[in-house]
Every structure is written in structure tokens, then in C-alpha cells.
Scaffold this motif. Structure first.
Motif, PDB file in Angstrom:
ATOM      1  N   LYS A 108       0.846  -1.204   0.000  1.00 24.85           N
ATOM      2  CA  LYS A 108       0.000   0.000   0.000  1.00 24.85           C
ATOM      3  C   LYS A 108       0.880   1.252   0.000  1.00 24.85           C
ATOM      4  O   LYS A 108       0.607   2.206  -0.730  1.00 24.85           O
ATOM      5  CB  LYS A 108      -0.935   0.017   1.209  1.00 24.85           C
ATOM      6  CG  LYS A 108      -2.112  -0.915   1.111  1.00 24.85           C
ATOM      7  CD  LYS A 108      -3.001  -0.808   2.332  1.00 24.85           C
ATOM      8  CE  LYS A 108      -4.077   0.204   2.197  1.00 24.85           C
ATOM      9  NZ  LYS A 108      -5.289  -0.214   1.508  1.00 24.85           N
ATOM     10  N   LEU A 109       1.921   1.246   0.806  1.00 23.37           N
ATOM     11  CA  LEU A 109       2.841   2.388   0.838  1.00 23.37           C
ATOM     12  C   LEU A 109       3.569   2.542  -0.499  1.00 23.37           C
ATOM     13  O   LEU A 109       3.691   3.640  -1.035  1.00 23.37           O
ATOM     14  CB  LEU A 109       3.877   2.211   1.955  1.00 23.37           C
ATOM     15  CG  LEU A 109       3.482   2.672   3.336  1.00 23.37           C
ATOM     16  CD1 LEU A 109       4.542   2.282   4.350  1.00 23.37           C
ATOM     17  CD2 LEU A 109       3.253   4.168   3.356  1.00 23.37           C
ATOM     18  N   PHE A 110       4.055   1.422  -1.020  1.00 17.33           N
ATOM     19  CA  PHE A 110       4.768   1.434  -2.297  1.00 17.33           C
ATOM     20  C   PHE A 110       3.878   2.017  -3.390  1.00 17.33           C
ATOM     21  O   PHE A 110       4.280   2.918  -4.133  1.00 17.33           O
ATOM     22  CB  PHE A 110       5.215   0.018  -2.659  1.00 17.33           C
ATOM     23  CG  PHE A 110       5.922  -0.082  -3.979  1.00 17.33           C
ATOM     24  CD1 PHE A 110       7.285   0.140  -4.054  1.00 17.33           C
ATOM     25  CD2 PHE A 110       5.219  -0.367  -5.138  1.00 17.33           C
ATOM     26  CE1 PHE A 110       7.950   0.061  -5.272  1.00 17.33           C
ATOM     27  CE2 PHE A 110       5.875  -0.451  -6.359  1.00 17.33           C
ATOM     28  CZ  PHE A 110       7.239  -0.232  -6.431  1.00 17.33           C
ATOM     29  N   ASN A 111       2.651   1.518  -3.475  1.00 21.21           N
ATOM     30  CA  ASN A 111       1.724   1.991  -4.509  1.00 21.21           C
ATOM     31  C   ASN A 111       1.342   3.454  -4.308  1.00 21.21           C
ATOM     32  O   ASN A 111       1.167   4.192  -5.284  1.00 21.21           O
ATOM     33  CB  ASN A 111       0.487   1.098  -4.574  1.00 21.21           C
ATOM     34  CG  ASN A 111       0.817  -0.281  -5.104  1.00 21.21           C
ATOM     35  OD1 ASN A 111       1.731  -0.455  -5.904  1.00 21.21           O
ATOM     36  ND2 ASN A 111       0.090  -1.277  -4.630  1.00 21.21           N
ATOM     37  N   GLY A 112       1.228   3.880  -3.067  1.00 24.70           N
ATOM     38  CA  GLY A 112       0.934   5.288  -2.790  1.00 24.70           C
ATOM     39  C   GLY A 112       2.052   6.194  -3.283  1.00 24.70           C
ATOM     40  O   GLY A 112       1.798   7.227  -3.920  1.00 24.70           O
TER      41      GLY A 112
END
Length: 168
Positions: A108-112
């Protein structure tokens, strides 16, 4: 109606203490036994709440993973430090507090961060990871990163191999 307990949002000044705690716990978990002890302790000591407060005041690109109102992790990102080439964006750091690791929240952090880099028109993405940090290397490989370069991170006499993972 579904409720998203974990969401990515921009870091706020009030997150400084939680970011310092996440940094300390994540770095101890990731690098104990890899980065020489004294260097690791110095790095952790330098990245306390005051340091994070200054980072946030400069409006650096920092996103946090908010899990039920708690900062569970963070990602910092921006223009790639290697200059020209097909990889204009870079994730500088992506860490989760150990309590939240292994739950699929890192993606989720990576995609954000990847979405924000696209909005900044920084296409193509690089992330560097120490080769001995197998958890991070496996994470980036699972996300589709391709190892494209290697380097050496120096800690006095100790040189640690690092790997650049890339996404087009």
C-alpha cells in the motif's frame, strides 16, 4: 459498507514522534547484525522527533500508512538521485513498524508513493536495498522490481553491497 482501516496519507507535523518511533523500530529490525552496531545506533539517534519535525516542515515527500489512527509505516520519495535515464523517480525509504510487517501493508505504501511520483511526472522508479536485507530484496522482487545495478554502501571499513531495483 466497507471501512478501510489502513490507508496511505501525507505525513503531518503531528506525526513526527510516531515517525521517529517507526524509524527506530524498523531500522533495528531490518539492520541489526547487518549495519555495524555503532553506525546503526548513531543513525537512529539522529532521526528522532526533532529531525522528523524538520523534514515535515520542509514539506518533503513523506507518506504514512495510517492503521486505525496509528502511524504503522512511512515512505519517502522524490526525483531519482542518479540523474538522467529511464528512472526519474525514486523511493528513498519504505519502512513499516515491525508490528505491521508481513500483512501486505508495505505494498500500500509502495503503490501510494508510485502514484505520487506519477503525479509529479517522474516516470520509472528506482529503489536501493542492502543485499543482506533479504526481506526488503524479496519484497521488491515480489512487487515486480528488476535488479538493474549494484553499489557499495560504506560504514568506515565495512562496505555493504546494495542493489537497485527498477520499475518502468
Amino acid at each position: 459498507m466497507s471501512v478501510d482501516v489502513a490507508h496511505v496519507r501525507p505525513a503531518r507535523p503531528k506525526d513526527a514522534n510516531a515517525l521517529a518511533n517507526t524509524y527506530e523500530e524498523a531500522w533495528r529490525g531490518a539492520y541489526q547484525g547487518i549495519i555495524p552496531h555503532l553506525h546503526l545506533e548513531r543513525m537512529i539517534a539522529r532521526h528522532g522527533p526533532r529531525w522528523w519535525d524538520q523534514v515535515l516542515q520542509r514539506r518533503a515527500s513523506v507518506l504514512v500508512l495510517d492503521f486505525g489512527g496509528e502511524v504503522a509505516g512511512y515512505v519517502t520519495f522524490g526525483r531519482s538521485r542518479i540523474g538522467r535515464g529511464p528512472f526519474a523517480g525514486e523511493i528513498f525509504e519504505l519502512y513499516l513498524h515491525p508490528t505491521y510487517q508481513g500483512l501486505g501493508l508495505g505494498s500500500k505504501l509502495f503503490n501510494g508513493a508510485r502514484q505520487k511520483l506519477r503525479e509529479m511526472r517522474l516516470n520509472g522508479l528506482l529503489v536501493w536495498a542492502l543485499a543482506d536485507n533479504e526481506t526488503a530484496c524479496d519484497f521488491y522482487l515480489r512487487l515486480g522490481g528488476k535488479p538493474i545495478a549494484e553499489g557499495l554502501e560504506r560504514f568506515d571499513e565495512t562496505g555493504l553491497r546494495k542493489i537497485a531495483f527498477a520499475w518502468r
